[in-house]
Design a protein around this motif. Structure first.
Motif, PDB file in Angstrom:
ATOM      1  N   LYS A 149       0.833  -1.207   0.000  1.00 23.86           N
ATOM      2  CA  LYS A 149       0.000   0.000   0.000  1.00 23.86           C
ATOM      3  C   LYS A 149       0.868   1.258   0.000  1.00 23.86           C
ATOM      4  O   LYS A 149       0.582   2.223  -0.715  1.00 23.86           O
ATOM      5  CB  LYS A 149      -0.909  -0.003   1.236  1.00 23.86           C
ATOM      6  CG  LYS A 149      -2.016  -1.034   1.223  1.00 23.86           C
ATOM      7  CD  LYS A 149      -2.823  -0.948   2.502  1.00 23.86           C
ATOM      8  CE  LYS A 149      -3.892  -2.026   2.566  1.00 23.86           C
ATOM      9  NZ  LYS A 149      -4.645  -1.974   3.838  1.00 23.86           N
ATOM     10  N   TRP A 150       1.925   1.246   0.814  1.00 22.46           N
ATOM     11  CA  TRP A 150       2.805   2.418   0.906  1.00 22.46           C
ATOM     12  C   TRP A 150       3.504   2.661  -0.427  1.00 22.46           C
ATOM     13  O   TRP A 150       3.592   3.805  -0.894  1.00 22.46           O
ATOM     14  CB  TRP A 150       3.820   2.178   2.023  1.00 22.46           C
ATOM     15  CG  TRP A 150       4.861   3.234   2.114  1.00 22.46           C
ATOM     16  CD1 TRP A 150       4.746   4.464   2.704  1.00 22.46           C
ATOM     17  CD2 TRP A 150       6.191   3.178   1.564  1.00 22.46           C
ATOM     18  NE1 TRP A 150       5.923   5.168   2.562  1.00 22.46           N
ATOM     19  CE2 TRP A 150       6.828   4.410   1.870  1.00 22.46           C
ATOM     20  CE3 TRP A 150       6.905   2.211   0.867  1.00 22.46           C
ATOM     21  CZ2 TRP A 150       8.127   4.683   1.496  1.00 22.46           C
ATOM     22  CZ3 TRP A 150       8.216   2.481   0.483  1.00 22.46           C
ATOM     23  CH2 TRP A 150       8.813   3.705   0.797  1.00 22.46           C
ATOM     24  N   MET A 151       4.007   1.596  -1.042  1.00 19.94           N
ATOM     25  CA  MET A 151       4.721   1.733  -2.307  1.00 19.94           C
ATOM     26  C   MET A 151       3.803   2.269  -3.394  1.00 19.94           C
ATOM     27  O   MET A 151       4.148   3.191  -4.135  1.00 19.94           O
ATOM     28  CB  MET A 151       5.313   0.387  -2.716  1.00 19.94           C
ATOM     29  CG  MET A 151       6.398  -0.117  -1.779  1.00 19.94           C
ATOM     30  SD  MET A 151       6.821  -1.852  -2.057  1.00 19.94           S
ATOM     31  CE  MET A 151       7.558  -1.763  -3.682  1.00 19.94           C
ATOM     32  N   VAL A 152       2.619   1.694  -3.503  1.00 17.69           N
ATOM     33  CA  VAL A 152       1.691   2.100  -4.557  1.00 17.69           C
ATOM     34  C   VAL A 152       1.147   3.496  -4.277  1.00 17.69           C
ATOM     35  O   VAL A 152       0.893   4.275  -5.202  1.00 17.69           O
ATOM     36  CB  VAL A 152       0.547   1.079  -4.690  1.00 17.69           C
ATOM     37  CG1 VAL A 152      -0.485   1.549  -5.695  1.00 17.69           C
ATOM     38  CG2 VAL A 152       1.103  -0.279  -5.102  1.00 17.69           C
ATOM     39  N   GLY A 153       0.992   3.829  -2.989  1.00 19.96           N
ATOM     40  CA  GLY A 153       0.541   5.177  -2.648  1.00 19.96           C
ATOM     41  C   GLY A 153       1.508   6.231  -3.146  1.00 19.96           C
ATOM     42  O   GLY A 153       1.093   7.286  -3.658  1.00 19.96           O
ATOM     43  N   ALA A 205       0.430   7.387 -23.096  1.00 28.76           N
ATOM     44  CA  ALA A 205       0.029   5.975 -23.124  1.00 28.76           C
ATOM     45  C   ALA A 205       1.111   5.095 -22.498  1.00 28.76           C
ATOM     46  O   ALA A 205       0.814   4.160 -21.738  1.00 28.76           O
ATOM     47  CB  ALA A 205      -0.246   5.538 -24.563  1.00 28.76           C
ATOM     48  N   VAL A 206       2.379   5.376 -22.790  1.00 33.36           N
ATOM     49  CA  VAL A 206       3.487   4.613 -22.209  1.00 33.36           C
ATOM     50  C   VAL A 206       3.502   4.770 -20.690  1.00 33.36           C
ATOM     51  O   VAL A 206       3.688   3.796 -19.942  1.00 33.36           O
ATOM     52  CB  VAL A 206       4.831   5.071 -22.812  1.00 33.36           C
ATOM     53  CG1 VAL A 206       6.002   4.459 -22.042  1.00 33.36           C
ATOM     54  CG2 VAL A 206       4.916   4.681 -24.280  1.00 33.36           C
ATOM     55  N   ALA A 251      -0.383   1.135 -14.907  1.00 35.50           N
ATOM     56  CA  ALA A 251      -1.343   0.038 -14.850  1.00 35.50           C
ATOM     57  C   ALA A 251      -0.686  -1.260 -14.401  1.00 35.50           C
ATOM     58  O   ALA A 251      -1.283  -2.047 -13.649  1.00 35.50           O
ATOM     59  CB  ALA A 251      -1.998  -0.151 -16.217  1.00 35.50           C
ATOM     60  N   ALA A 252       0.552  -1.488 -14.853  1.00 37.67           N
ATOM     61  CA  ALA A 252       1.264  -2.701 -14.451  1.00 37.67           C
ATOM     62  C   ALA A 252       1.506  -2.714 -12.947  1.00 37.67           C
ATOM     63  O   ALA A 252       1.369  -3.750 -12.285  1.00 37.67           O
ATOM     64  CB  ALA A 252       2.592  -2.802 -15.201  1.00 37.67           C
ATOM     65  N   ILE A 253       1.843  -1.563 -12.391  1.00 35.60           N
ATOM     66  CA  ILE A 253       2.072  -1.469 -10.952  1.00 35.60           C
ATOM     67  C   ILE A 253       0.787  -1.734 -10.184  1.00 35.60           C
ATOM     68  O   ILE A 253       0.761  -2.503  -9.214  1.00 35.60           O
ATOM     69  CB  ILE A 253       2.642  -0.080 -10.597  1.00 35.60           C
ATOM     70  CG1 ILE A 253       4.035   0.085 -11.206  1.00 35.60           C
ATOM     71  CG2 ILE A 253       2.698   0.108  -9.082  1.00 35.60           C
ATOM     72  CD1 ILE A 253       4.595   1.479 -11.061  1.00 35.60           C
ATOM     73  N   PHE A 254      -0.294  -1.097 -10.602  1.00 34.00           N
ATOM     74  CA  PHE A 254      -1.566  -1.287  -9.904  1.00 34.00           C
ATOM     75  C   PHE A 254      -2.072  -2.725 -10.017  1.00 34.00           C
ATOM     76  O   PHE A 254      -2.636  -3.264  -9.063  1.00 34.00           O
ATOM     77  CB  PHE A 254      -2.612  -0.313 -10.440  1.00 34.00           C
ATOM     78  CG  PHE A 254      -2.524   1.059  -9.841  1.00 34.00           C
ATOM     79  CD1 PHE A 254      -2.629   1.252  -8.478  1.00 34.00           C
ATOM     80  CD2 PHE A 254      -2.304   2.167 -10.631  1.00 34.00           C
ATOM     81  CE1 PHE A 254      -2.528   2.508  -7.916  1.00 34.00           C
ATOM     82  CE2 PHE A 254      -2.203   3.429 -10.087  1.00 34.00           C
ATOM     83  CZ  PHE A 254      -2.318   3.610  -8.717  1.00 34.00           C
ATOM     84  N   VAL A 283       8.286   1.484 -13.099  1.00 35.08           N
ATOM     85  CA  VAL A 283       8.542   2.849 -12.627  1.00 35.08           C
ATOM     86  C   VAL A 283       9.377   3.632 -13.645  1.00 35.08           C
ATOM     87  O   VAL A 283       9.020   4.772 -13.989  1.00 35.08           O
ATOM     88  CB  VAL A 283       9.217   2.824 -11.236  1.00 35.08           C
ATOM     89  CG1 VAL A 283       9.728   4.216 -10.870  1.00 35.08           C
ATOM     90  CG2 VAL A 283       8.236   2.334 -10.182  1.00 35.08           C
ATOM     91  N   PRO A 284      10.510   3.089 -14.145  1.00 36.72           N
ATOM     92  CA  PRO A 284      11.234   3.832 -15.193  1.00 36.72           C
ATOM     93  C   PRO A 284      10.375   4.095 -16.430  1.00 36.72           C
ATOM     94  O   PRO A 284      10.484   5.169 -17.048  1.00 36.72           O
ATOM     95  CB  PRO A 284      12.414   2.909 -15.525  1.00 36.72           C
ATOM     96  CG  PRO A 284      12.628   2.101 -14.290  1.00 36.72           C
ATOM     97  CD  PRO A 284      11.257   1.877 -13.737  1.00 36.72           C
ATOM     98  N   THR A 285       9.541   3.121 -16.801  1.00 40.54           N
ATOM     99  CA  THR A 285       8.657   3.322 -17.948  1.00 40.54           C
ATOM    100  C   THR A 285       7.679   4.456 -17.694  1.00 40.54           C
ATOM    101  O   THR A 285       7.437   5.312 -18.561  1.00 40.54           O
ATOM    102  CB  THR A 285       7.882   2.025 -18.248  1.00 40.54           C
ATOM    103  OG1 THR A 285       8.806   0.981 -18.570  1.00 40.54           O
ATOM    104  CG2 THR A 285       6.906   2.219 -19.400  1.00 40.54           C
ATOM    105  N   MET A 286       7.120   4.480 -16.493  1.00 42.87           N
ATOM    106  CA  MET A 286       6.166   5.524 -16.133  1.00 42.87           C
ATOM    107  C   MET A 286       6.838   6.890 -16.105  1.00 42.87           C
ATOM    108  O   MET A 286       6.304   7.878 -16.632  1.00 42.87           O
ATOM    109  CB  MET A 286       5.555   5.219 -14.765  1.00 42.87           C
ATOM    110  CG  MET A 286       4.449   6.171 -14.352  1.00 42.87           C
ATOM    111  SD  MET A 286       3.878   5.840 -12.674  1.00 42.87           S
ATOM    112  CE  MET A 286       5.305   6.388 -11.729  1.00 42.87           C
TER     113      MET A 286
END
Length: 218
Positions: free
Chosen positions: A24-28, A66-67, A73-76, A183-186
């Motif tokens: 939760k902390w990481m995604v937050g 989009a990238v 989306a992959a993280i979530f 994360v790098p992609t985002m």
């Protein structure tokens, strides 16, 4: 059930909850970063691009956005799998699994870690269930049968609790692995979007010629 066996389930449950809280902390933090991008000037500047004269920047901004969303989306998706609470019985944990599947990985980890809990000659969780059923129906019962039946409740409680923790741990590990590329992609996607959506201020064109009038000198 022994004191050691009774303490396993709460400890495993607390460990699994700790992993969920960490997820939760990481995604937050990731979500806050994404919100910052859209709440800032980058998104509001997108409307200033002219669809014709700035079509290159506009196309790049849309592609970069989009990238960025793909990484987000992959993280979530991985995080939701960690946060999803799934309760399984020991029979569900031990059910036959397809090779390479999530359940097969769970079973392999349990057998590797708790091989000492399995009766002699048993190498799978499904085989353990079959051995217990065999001990129940044995007549007359041998000493080995009584030993299996005496330990089955404690062992099943330990294996079920450990299975729940390993299930969450494996999904948490998948989340960490996804973060390494998502994360790098985002960041790259949203960063490129911010650049494309904010063209530099137009510089005034220099005059076609300059005329300097200088007075006569004495």
């Amino acid at each position: 059930m022994s004191e050691a066996g009774s303490s396993v389930a709460p400890a495993m449950a607390a460990s699994a909850q700790s992993l969920r809280d960490t997820a939760k902390w990481m995604v937050g933090g990731v979500a806050a970063t994404a919100v910052g991008v859209f709440a800032g000037s980058s998104l509001t500047s997108l409307g200033s691009l002219d669809p014709w004269s700035d079509r290159g920047r506009l196309a790049l901004a849309i592609a970069a956005l989009a990238v960025g969303f793909i990484g987000l989306a992959a993280i979530f998706e991985k995080a939701i799998r960690v946060l999803t609470v799934e309760t399984m019985t020991f029979r569900q944990v031990a059910a036959p699994a397809v090779a390479g599947s999530e359940r097969a990985a769970l079973q392999a980890r349990l057998i590797e870690t708790y091989a000492a809990l399995l009766p002699q000659g048993t190498t799978t969780l499904e085989g353990y269930i079959q051995r217990v059923e065999q001990a129940k129906t044995a007549n007359p019962k041998q000493a080995a049968d009584n030993d299996v039946l005496a330990k089955v409740k404690e062992n099943v409680d330990i294996l079920t609790a450990a299975g729940g923790f390993i299930w969450v741990y494996n999904r948490f590990s998948a989340l960490v692995s996804a973060l390494k590329w998502a994360v790098p992609t985002m960041i790259a996607g949203f960063g490129l979007f911010a650049w494309a959506a904010n063209p530099p201020d137009a510089r005034p064109s220099p005059p076609a010629f300059s005329l300097t009038i200088q007075g006569a000198t004495k």
